[in-house]
Motif scaffolding. Structure first.
Motif, PDB file in Angstrom:
ATOM      1  N   SER A 183       0.837  -1.205   0.000  1.00  0.00           N
ATOM      2  CA  SER A 183       0.000   0.000   0.000  1.00  0.00           C
ATOM      3  C   SER A 183       0.871   1.254   0.000  1.00  0.00           C
ATOM      4  CB  SER A 183      -0.939   0.000   1.204  1.00  0.00           C
ATOM      5  OG  SER A 183      -1.876  -1.049   1.092  1.00  0.00           O
ATOM      6  N   ASN A 184       1.945   1.244   0.779  1.00  0.00           N
ATOM      7  CA  ASN A 184       2.856   2.390   0.793  1.00  0.00           C
ATOM      8  C   ASN A 184       3.544   2.594  -0.556  1.00  0.00           C
ATOM      9  OD1 ASN A 184       2.545   3.634   3.311  1.00  0.00           O
ATOM     10  ND2 ASN A 184       3.788   2.080   4.304  1.00  0.00           N
ATOM     11  N   SER A 218       1.930   1.844  -3.371  1.00  0.00           N
ATOM     12  CA  SER A 218       0.822   1.910  -4.342  1.00  0.00           C
ATOM     13  C   SER A 218       0.995   0.849  -5.423  1.00  0.00           C
ATOM     14  CB  SER A 218       0.715   3.314  -4.961  1.00  0.00           C
ATOM     15  OG  SER A 218       0.416   4.283  -3.985  1.00  0.00           O
ATOM     16  N   GLN A 233      -9.405   1.544  -3.860  1.00  0.00           N
ATOM     17  CA  GLN A 233      -8.015   1.800  -3.471  1.00  0.00           C
ATOM     18  C   GLN A 233      -7.317   2.696  -4.485  1.00  0.00           C
ATOM     19  OE1 GLN A 233      -5.528  -1.188  -1.887  1.00  0.00           O
ATOM     20  NE2 GLN A 233      -7.030  -1.789  -0.361  1.00  0.00           N
ATOM     21  N   ARG A 234      -7.527   2.445  -5.767  1.00  0.00           N
ATOM     22  CA  ARG A 234      -6.926   3.299  -6.796  1.00  0.00           C
ATOM     23  C   ARG A 234      -7.446   4.733  -6.677  1.00  0.00           C
ATOM     24  NH1 ARG A 234      -6.947  -1.647  -9.749  1.00  0.00           N
ATOM     25  NH2 ARG A 234      -4.897  -2.043 -10.674  1.00  0.00           N
ATOM     26  N   HIS A 258      -5.720   6.330  -3.472  1.00  0.00           N
ATOM     27  CA  HIS A 258      -4.308   6.621  -3.730  1.00  0.00           C
ATOM     28  C   HIS A 258      -4.167   7.756  -4.751  1.00  0.00           C
ATOM     29  CE1 HIS A 258      -2.097   3.060  -1.891  1.00  0.00           C
ATOM     30  NE2 HIS A 258      -3.373   2.805  -1.628  1.00  0.00           N
ATOM     31  N   GLY A 265      -0.358  12.231   4.080  1.00  0.00           N
ATOM     32  CA  GLY A 265      -0.353  12.358   2.632  1.00  0.00           C
ATOM     33  C   GLY A 265      -0.364  13.812   2.219  1.00  0.00           C
TER      34      GLY A 265
END
Length: 115
Positions: A15-16, A18, A51-52, A55, A84
């Motif tokens: 996740s970090n 992406s 998620q996309r 991010h 972020g």
């Protein structure tokens, strides 16, 4: 096969980064995901879409794991801080709790609670 704890920690690492291709491999069609806003998603395609989208709101993002414990076999609990920066330069920070349920090497459920 990775342990439940290893799968959950790997998920945070990806996740970090992406790294959506590798994250996708961790979910299955029966996986569910409840966001920090309370929205519920079913299946890998739905989960990866959100998620996309999340991010994509940021030019930089990072989840810092403050603590991680396997509370029961297959249930991994994270305490995290998120930071972020949006594409407009706005800083976003929050803390939260995340439970990741792993069965058969796949993430079955993720539940996020913002603090």
């Amino acid at each position: 096969m990775m342990s439940s704890l290893e799968v959950a920690e790997y998920y945070f690492k990806l996740s970090n980064e992406s790294n959506f291709d590798e994250i996708t491999k961790l979910f299955c069609e029966s996986s569910t995901f409840r966001s920090g806003k309370g929205d519920l998603f079913l299946g890998v395609n739905d989960i990866m879409s959100v998620q996309r989208l999340h991010h994509g709101m940021f030019s930089k993002l990072e989840w810092e794991v403050c603590s991680v414990t396997e509370t029961k076999p297959g249930i991994v609990h994270f305490n995290f801080n998120f930071s972020g920066e949006t594409h407009a330069g706005e800083k976003v920070e929050y803390s939260g709790l995340e439970d990741v349920v792993v069965y058969g090497g796949k993430i079955q459920h993720v539940q996020i609670q913002r603090l």
